[in-house]
Design a protein around this motif. Sequence first.
Motif, PDB file in Angstrom:
ATOM      1  N   PRO A 260       0.184  -1.137  -0.275  1.00 11.93           N
ATOM      2  CA  PRO A 260      -0.501  -2.152   0.504  1.00 11.93           C
ATOM      3  C   PRO A 260       0.686  -1.987   1.742  1.00 11.93           C
ATOM      4  O   PRO A 260      -0.765  -2.276   3.296  1.00 11.93           O
ATOM      5  CB  PRO A 260      -0.346  -3.607  -0.538  1.00 11.93           C
ATOM      6  N   GLU A 261       1.476  -1.702   1.954  1.00 10.32           N
ATOM      7  CA  GLU A 261       2.521  -1.850   3.320  1.00 10.32           C
ATOM      8  C   GLU A 261       2.600  -0.312   3.877  1.00 10.32           C
ATOM      9  O   GLU A 261       3.362  -0.140   4.764  1.00 10.32           O
ATOM     10  CB  GLU A 261       3.021  -3.106   2.802  1.00 10.32           C
ATOM     11  N   VAL A 262       2.402   0.661   3.991  1.00 11.35           N
ATOM     12  CA  VAL A 262       1.800   1.924   3.743  1.00 11.35           C
ATOM     13  C   VAL A 262       1.033   1.915   4.952  1.00 11.35           C
ATOM     14  O   VAL A 262       0.092   1.969   4.941  1.00 11.35           O
ATOM     15  CB  VAL A 262       2.225   3.527   2.840  1.00 11.35           C
TER      16      VAL A 262
ATOM     17  N   VAL B 202       8.767   1.987   8.704  1.00  9.69           N
ATOM     18  CA  VAL B 202       7.283   0.578   9.252  1.00  9.69           C
ATOM     19  C   VAL B 202       6.662   0.568   7.572  1.00  9.69           C
ATOM     20  O   VAL B 202       6.868   1.095   6.523  1.00  9.69           O
ATOM     21  CB  VAL B 202       6.581   1.641   9.801  1.00  9.69           C
ATOM     22  N   ARG B 203       6.501  -0.996   7.706  1.00  6.73           N
ATOM     23  CA  ARG B 203       6.079  -1.496   6.632  1.00  6.73           C
ATOM     24  C   ARG B 203       5.079  -3.003   6.996  1.00  6.73           C
ATOM     25  O   ARG B 203       5.502  -3.735   7.624  1.00  6.73           O
ATOM     26  CB  ARG B 203       7.044  -1.976   5.365  1.00  6.73           C
ATOM     27  N   TRP B 204       3.830  -1.988   6.575  1.00 11.07           N
ATOM     28  CA  TRP B 204       2.574  -3.176   7.437  1.00 11.07           C
ATOM     29  C   TRP B 204       2.565  -4.109   6.166  1.00 11.07           C
ATOM     30  O   TRP B 204       1.315  -4.664   5.588  1.00 11.07           O
ATOM     31  CB  TRP B 204       1.010  -1.874   7.189  1.00 11.07           C
ATOM     32  N   GLU B 205       3.583  -5.257   6.260  1.00  9.42           N
ATOM     33  CA  GLU B 205       3.592  -6.353   6.095  1.00  9.42           C
ATOM     34  C   GLU B 205       2.591  -7.100   6.599  1.00  9.42           C
ATOM     35  O   GLU B 205       1.774  -7.414   7.492  1.00  9.42           O
ATOM     36  CB  GLU B 205       4.585  -6.760   5.721  1.00  9.42           C
ATOM     37  N   PHE B 206       2.245  -8.091   5.486  1.00  2.00           N
ATOM     38  CA  PHE B 206       1.060  -9.634   6.365  1.00  2.00           C
ATOM     39  C   PHE B 206       1.686 -10.477   6.251  1.00  2.00           C
ATOM     40  O   PHE B 206       0.885 -11.718   7.037  1.00  2.00           O
ATOM     41  CB  PHE B 206      -0.084  -9.569   5.246  1.00  2.00           C
TER      42      PHE B 206
HETATM   43 MG   LIG Z   1       9.307  -6.098   2.053  1.00  3.57          MG
END
Ligand SMILES: [Mg+2]
Length: 515
Positions: free
Chosen positions: A87-89, A139-143
């Motif tokens: 989910p964070e890609v 890049v990690r599209w964290e929420f």
């Molecule tokens: Mg992490």
Amino acid sequence: RLGLEAKKEENFFDWYSQVITKSGMIEYYDVSGCYILRPWSFLIWEMIKEYIDKKIKALGVEPCYFPMFVTRGALEKEKAHITDFAPEVAWVTKCGEDDMAEPVAIRPTSETVMYPAYAKWLRSDTELPLKLNQWNNVVRWEFKDPKPFLRTREFLWQEGHTAFATKTEAEEEVLIILDMYARVYEELLAVPVIKGCKTEKEKFAGGDYTTTVEAFISTNGRAIQGATSHHLGQNFSKMFNVQVEGIADGEKTFVYQNSWGLTTRTIGVMIMVHGDDRGLVLPPNVAPIQVIVIPCGIVASMSESKKKELRNECASLVKQLKINNVRVRDDFRPNRTPGWKFNHWELKGVPIRIEFGPRDMERNEVTLVRRDNFEREVVKRDELILSVTCMLKKVQDSLLQRAKHKLDEHIKQVENWDEFKLELDKKNLLLSPFCGEPECEDNIKQQSARLNTMDGTVTMGAKSLCIPFKQPKLTKPIESIDELKRIFESNNELKCIYRDCENKAKFYTLFGRSY
Ligand SMILES: [Mg+2]
Ligand SMILES: O=C1CCCN[C@@H]1CCCn1cnc2cc(F)c(Cl)cc2c1=O
């Protein structure tokens, strides 16, 4: 207004935001989770980079740069490794107005970018060990709530990726790198860390085991992972077919790998540990400016020649300090008062301020003021260099000692579940016997969360931070991970900390609320 409105102990979040912006470290940006690193923080990152580069080059690690894009095929080489990360890609799917036939991912880490090349390059054990490191961004599209330096969607780091013929060599390097990370924190940033191994639940799933340095923010009682050094075993070499001949005769052997990383989060940890209500407090070893020279006592009635003499004297102080490798600046701005300058450079955390006025000139003296405890010291002009270098060392040491004391007084060794919850809610870390089972860890996290009756919010429960190499029952720290995992095999009397868990404890584990 130059000064800070928020107080560190009253409104930590606002304090942090004001300190990093007003000191010129960070500027906000219109993409959520992304921030501008201004010179005052980037100069610190450069010093950390210089320190690490020197050490890893001495270890035979070579620099390189791999592309930031990775194909879906490479990224998903082994589903297990990335399922919970998917989910964070972040993906590039269009070019201009047109969709791309094959979208590419932006690297969240570079194992899957680098190891296909490792498979091409490594045929014989004579080419081992292969040790590469790259300084880049990921890049990690964290929420989860983003926070400058601590949790950002793009961050800078170095990622080391090494391959060895034997497990022994690889395991030795894991701990050498971890020790280097501990020194980055303790020798550069004056932040004490606890070295240990991650539990099964918290480790990097793609590896054999994860070693970590954990830091502690006493203001809110939270722990934070400082850097990691993983032993990957042969997991990735089997996935990417990285095997060599010449180890077992006639046979091919999958290589043993490590990967290790330290990020710009280091800067955020340093800010939170040392900062105070006047702003940043920078450890001298990473301060872009260690000494600021401010002329004082220049009054309107002073003759031009006197002003000139004072300025020249200040300039010679600066020159002498520069020659002695002190990072020094002068602040001669005529349109700012000395008081304004004191606040300005205190906000930026400069470790030492030199106030130099007519009286200092007459008496051939210099006044030094420490940023961390505001102590003032008047020294002889010809003892300037000795006094300044000595004071810089004292500031560095006292920042580390103060933070060590804070950490030690917030770690409670408990063997009782009620005490565990009580101390956790008093902003402490817990050192407790633990069985090591992931589902037991889930229970500990759930059962130690706290419902805040005031506003109905839930405060997160305790996570495992690490299995410290320094175990309470042992006189000396462990030297190998195998040893750590087996320490209770003999005298196995201790029960797991979690009340409803029937398992025997395997080792003491550090627990706490964390970032
Ligand atoms: Mg992490
Ligand atoms: O922590 C380090 C040190 C430096 C090199 N890498 C390792 C492991 C990184 C784990 N990890 C961490 N986060 C990830 C996020 C992702 F979206 C994907 Cl696809 C993978 C990962 C992932 O493998």
